[in-house]
Design an enzyme around this catalytic site. Structure first.
Site, PDB file in Angstrom:
ATOM      1  N   ASN A  71     -10.258  -0.434   0.265  1.00 42.33           N
ATOM      2  CA  ASN A  71      -8.800  -0.306   0.256  1.00 42.33           C
ATOM      3  C   ASN A  71      -8.269  -0.895  -1.054  1.00 42.33           C
ATOM      4  O   ASN A  71      -8.308  -2.104  -1.253  1.00 42.33           O
ATOM      5  CB  ASN A  71      -8.251  -1.067   1.472  1.00 42.33           C
ATOM      6  CG  ASN A  71      -6.732  -1.044   1.561  1.00 42.33           C
ATOM      7  OD1 ASN A  71      -6.045  -0.711   0.600  1.00 42.33           O
ATOM      8  ND2 ASN A  71      -6.220  -1.422   2.712  1.00 42.33           N
ATOM      9  N   CYS A  97       0.815  -1.227   0.000  1.00 46.52           N
ATOM     10  CA  CYS A  97       0.000   0.000   0.000  1.00 46.52           C
ATOM     11  C   CYS A  97       0.847   1.275   0.000  1.00 46.52           C
ATOM     12  O   CYS A  97       0.335   2.355  -0.262  1.00 46.52           O
ATOM     13  CB  CYS A  97      -0.940  -0.002   1.197  1.00 46.52           C
ATOM     14  SG  CYS A  97      -1.917  -1.498   1.297  1.00 46.52           S
ATOM     15  N   HIS A 130      -3.411   6.971   2.151  1.00 41.74           N
ATOM     16  CA  HIS A 130      -3.841   5.638   1.733  1.00 41.74           C
ATOM     17  C   HIS A 130      -5.190   5.370   2.398  1.00 41.74           C
ATOM     18  O   HIS A 130      -5.371   5.617   3.589  1.00 41.74           O
ATOM     19  CB  HIS A 130      -2.796   4.616   2.175  1.00 41.74           C
ATOM     20  CG  HIS A 130      -3.262   3.211   2.060  1.00 41.74           C
ATOM     21  ND1 HIS A 130      -3.877   2.732   0.920  1.00 41.74           N
ATOM     22  CD2 HIS A 130      -3.225   2.171   2.934  1.00 41.74           C
ATOM     23  CE1 HIS A 130      -4.187   1.460   1.111  1.00 41.74           C
ATOM     24  NE2 HIS A 130      -3.810   1.097   2.321  1.00 41.74           N
TER      25      HIS A 130
HETATM   26  O1  UT7 Z   1      -3.737  -1.432   3.527  1.00 37.08           O
HETATM   27  C1  UT7 Z   1      -2.950  -2.073   4.479  1.00 37.08           C
HETATM   28  C2  UT7 Z   1      -3.179  -1.506   5.766  1.00 37.08           C
HETATM   29  N1  UT7 Z   1      -4.349  -2.120   6.374  1.00 37.08           N
HETATM   30  C3  UT7 Z   1      -4.925  -1.521   7.390  1.00 37.08           C
HETATM   31  O2  UT7 Z   1      -4.536  -0.440   7.741  1.00 37.08           O
HETATM   32  C4  UT7 Z   1      -6.020  -2.246   8.142  1.00 37.08           C
HETATM   33  C5  UT7 Z   1      -5.891  -1.936   9.600  1.00 37.08           C
HETATM   34  N2  UT7 Z   1      -6.864  -2.611  10.419  1.00 37.08           N
HETATM   35  C6  UT7 Z   1      -8.181  -2.280  10.448  1.00 37.08           C
HETATM   36  O3  UT7 Z   1      -8.602  -1.415   9.704  1.00 37.08           O
HETATM   37  C7  UT7 Z   1      -9.090  -2.929  11.464  1.00 37.08           C
HETATM   38  O4  UT7 Z   1      -8.297  -3.642  12.400  1.00 37.08           O
HETATM   39  C8  UT7 Z   1     -10.137  -3.903  10.832  1.00 37.08           C
HETATM   40  C9  UT7 Z   1     -11.155  -3.106  10.059  1.00 37.08           C
HETATM   41  C10 UT7 Z   1      -9.425  -4.885   9.921  1.00 37.08           C
HETATM   42  C11 UT7 Z   1     -10.864  -4.670  11.933  1.00 37.08           C
HETATM   43  O5  UT7 Z   1     -11.486  -3.753  12.836  1.00 37.08           O
HETATM   44  P1  UT7 Z   1     -11.347  -3.977  14.408  1.00 37.08           P
HETATM   45  O6  UT7 Z   1     -12.126  -2.912  15.048  1.00 37.08           O
HETATM   46  O7  UT7 Z   1      -9.868  -4.065  14.698  1.00 37.08           O
HETATM   47  O8  UT7 Z   1     -12.082  -5.358  14.597  1.00 37.08           O
HETATM   48  P2  UT7 Z   1     -11.518  -6.687  15.258  1.00 37.08           P
HETATM   49  O9  UT7 Z   1     -10.593  -7.380  14.322  1.00 37.08           O
HETATM   50  O10 UT7 Z   1     -11.061  -6.389  16.640  1.00 37.08           O
HETATM   51  O11 UT7 Z   1     -12.847  -7.540  15.357  1.00 37.08           O
HETATM   52  C12 UT7 Z   1     -13.910  -7.156  16.248  1.00 37.08           C
HETATM   53  C13 UT7 Z   1     -15.026  -8.152  16.106  1.00 37.08           C
HETATM   54  C14 UT7 Z   1     -14.577  -9.604  16.238  1.00 37.08           C
HETATM   55  O12 UT7 Z   1     -15.587 -10.321  16.918  1.00 37.08           O
HETATM   56  P3  UT7 Z   1     -15.460 -10.650  18.480  1.00 37.08           P
HETATM   57  O13 UT7 Z   1     -14.210 -11.453  18.609  1.00 37.08           O
HETATM   58  O14 UT7 Z   1     -15.367  -9.325  19.151  1.00 37.08           O
HETATM   59  O15 UT7 Z   1     -16.712 -11.401  18.757  1.00 37.08           O
HETATM   60  C15 UT7 Z   1     -14.513 -10.067  14.814  1.00 37.08           C
HETATM   61  O16 UT7 Z   1     -14.702 -11.463  14.683  1.00 37.08           O
HETATM   62  O17 UT7 Z   1     -15.634  -8.040  14.822  1.00 37.08           O
HETATM   63  C16 UT7 Z   1     -15.674  -9.330  14.197  1.00 37.08           C
HETATM   64  N3  UT7 Z   1     -15.564  -9.161  12.769  1.00 37.08           N
HETATM   65  C17 UT7 Z   1     -16.621  -8.933  11.964  1.00 37.08           C
HETATM   66  N4  UT7 Z   1     -17.941  -8.860  12.228  1.00 37.08           N
HETATM   67  C18 UT7 Z   1     -18.756  -8.612  11.181  1.00 37.08           C
HETATM   68  C19 UT7 Z   1     -14.433  -9.142  11.997  1.00 37.08           C
HETATM   69  N5  UT7 Z   1     -14.758  -8.932  10.725  1.00 37.08           N
HETATM   70  C20 UT7 Z   1     -16.108  -8.796  10.676  1.00 37.08           C
HETATM   71  C21 UT7 Z   1     -17.019  -8.553   9.635  1.00 37.08           C
HETATM   72  N6  UT7 Z   1     -18.322  -8.460   9.927  1.00 37.08           N
HETATM   73  N7  UT7 Z   1     -16.628  -8.373   8.354  1.00 37.08           N
END
Ligand code: UT7
Length: 332
Positions: free
Chosen positions: A287, A117, A257
């Site tokens: 993204n 990225c 980005h």
């Molecule tokens: O381009 C390269 C650079 N990439 C980035 O900068 C990405 C950086 N990371 C992020 O943007 C975020 O970490 C994400 C958007 C990927 C994830 O957001 P988060 O707030 O960190 O969520 P999380 O991974 O902590 O997940 C929270 C909850 C989990 O459930 P539990 O364990 O709390 O029950 C996940 O299983 O959300 C759940 N979850 C979803 N629920 C519905 C994860 N993906 C989904 C989904 N729909 N698509």
């Protein structure tokens, strides 16, 4: 940046996006997710997805042709094509060589760079050196991706985040005081295993992250990448501004980005600037990795959010881990 009497700036821009739109509601039918989660956690409403017979080079070539038209240049005017991509058509030939052929830039040298990225800002930095030294006159940088082809479409934690598309810019010498004022690129390979796609070699630890039949798909520890992103965005912007003796208050618009709206919210807070100074179009495209900055830059300019004399900061971050920033005094 090397000291040079020359100034390098963007003289043409173009973008290309797949026609097919995949909305959050479409994704609700594919994996256990919902529009509200995706929107509130990322800001994404929909993304573009390439067709089976569409490749990264198709979007790159279409964006390149539009950039040439915008600059009023011919394909033969291009000395060098640099393609930033993490989703090349093939291991080789490079996507840059494929695009060189598709657009008929017969005189151009061509190579790809791999910085995920951050690739577009890496490309801009590399391209700028060729013009500053007088080695080349006209260099094209293309950020082009088809991440839809490396996603595990059953993994809701990643498949909702990414999209496909391309953006191209052409660099040339511009009038004194304008163009790229500074760039800052960096990497921390030690933390790189939080965002991976295996290629020719699959280690045991990488294999254990994926289903046996999906070993070459994207895997991400989203929270680790998120923490890195919010820290590095501020660092990269400050470094590039310091290099050209500017302050954050001098900046008219930051074009980052497009990975997550919450990363941009946090950047605004940390840099103590109004959120409106950070451009976002993530709701439409998700993204698009190396393509996200040139697509966003093109749209910001087309929407009249960038004018001549404005100070613009580009900032990228991603797999590697890598980062890159560039300060530009807008010359068009
Ligand atoms: O381009 C390269 C650079 N990439 C980035 O900068 C990405 C950086 N990371 C992020 O943007 C975020 O970490 C994400 C958007 C990927 C994830 O957001 P988060 O707030 O960190 O969520 P999380 O991974 O902590 O997940 C929270 C909850 C989990 O459930 P539990 O364990 O709390 O029950 C996940 O299983 O959300 C759940 N979850 C979803 N629920 C519905 C994860 N993906 C989904 C989904 N729909 N698509």
């Amino acid at each position: 940046m090397i000291q040079s009497s020359r100034n390098v700036g963007i003289v043409g821009m173009g973008i290309s996006l797949p026609e097919k739109i995949l909305t959050n509601f479409d994704l609700e039918k594919m994996v256990d997710t919902n529009d509200e989660w995706i929107k509130t956690r990322t800001g994404i409403s929909e993304r573009r997805v390439a067709g089976e017979n569409e490749a990264t080079s198709d979007f790159g070539a279409a964006a390149a042709k539009k950039a040439l038209e915008d600059a009023g240049l011919l394909p033969e005017d291009i000395d060098l094509i640099i393609v930033a991509t993490a989703t090349p058509d093939m291991y080789f030939p490079s996507t840059a060589c494929i695009i060189q052929d598709k657009i008929g830039a017969k005189r151009a040298a061509a190579f790809d760079i791999s910085a995920a990225c951050s690739g577009f800002v890496y490309g801009l930095t590399v391209a700028g050196q060729f013009i500053l030294t007088g080695y080349y006159k006209t260099v094209m940088i293309i950020g082009a991706e088809t991440f839809s082809k490396i996603l595990d479409w059953e993994d809701r934690s990643t498949c909702v985040l990414f999209g496909d598309g391309a953006g191209a810019v052409i660099l040339r010498e511009v009038q004194s005081g304008y163009g790229i004022l500074s760039t800052n690129i960096g990497a921390k390979g030690a933390d790189g295993m939080c965002l991976t796609v295996p290629a020719c070699y699959i280690s045991e630890s990488e294999a254990s992250k994926r289903k046996p039949e999906k070993q070459n798909t994207l895997w991400m520890n989203g929270q680790d990448v998120f923490k890195f992103a919010v820290r590095i965005v501020k660092h990269a912007i400050k470094e590039a501004l310091e290099d050209c003796n500017l302050k954050i208050d001098d900046v008219d618009l930051i074009v980052p980005h497009q990975a997550n709206d919450r990363i941009m919210d946090s950047a605004a807070e940390r840099l103590k600037i109004p959120r409106e100074k950070i451009f976002s179009n993530i709701h439409k495209y998700g993204n698009t990795s190396a393509a996200s900055i040139p697509i966003a830059l093109y749209e910001a300019y087309s929407e009249g959010k960038i004018k001549k004399d404005d100070i613009i900061v580009l900032v990228g971050f991603g797999a590697g881990l890598t980062w890159g920033s560039a300060v530009i005094k807008w010359n068009r």
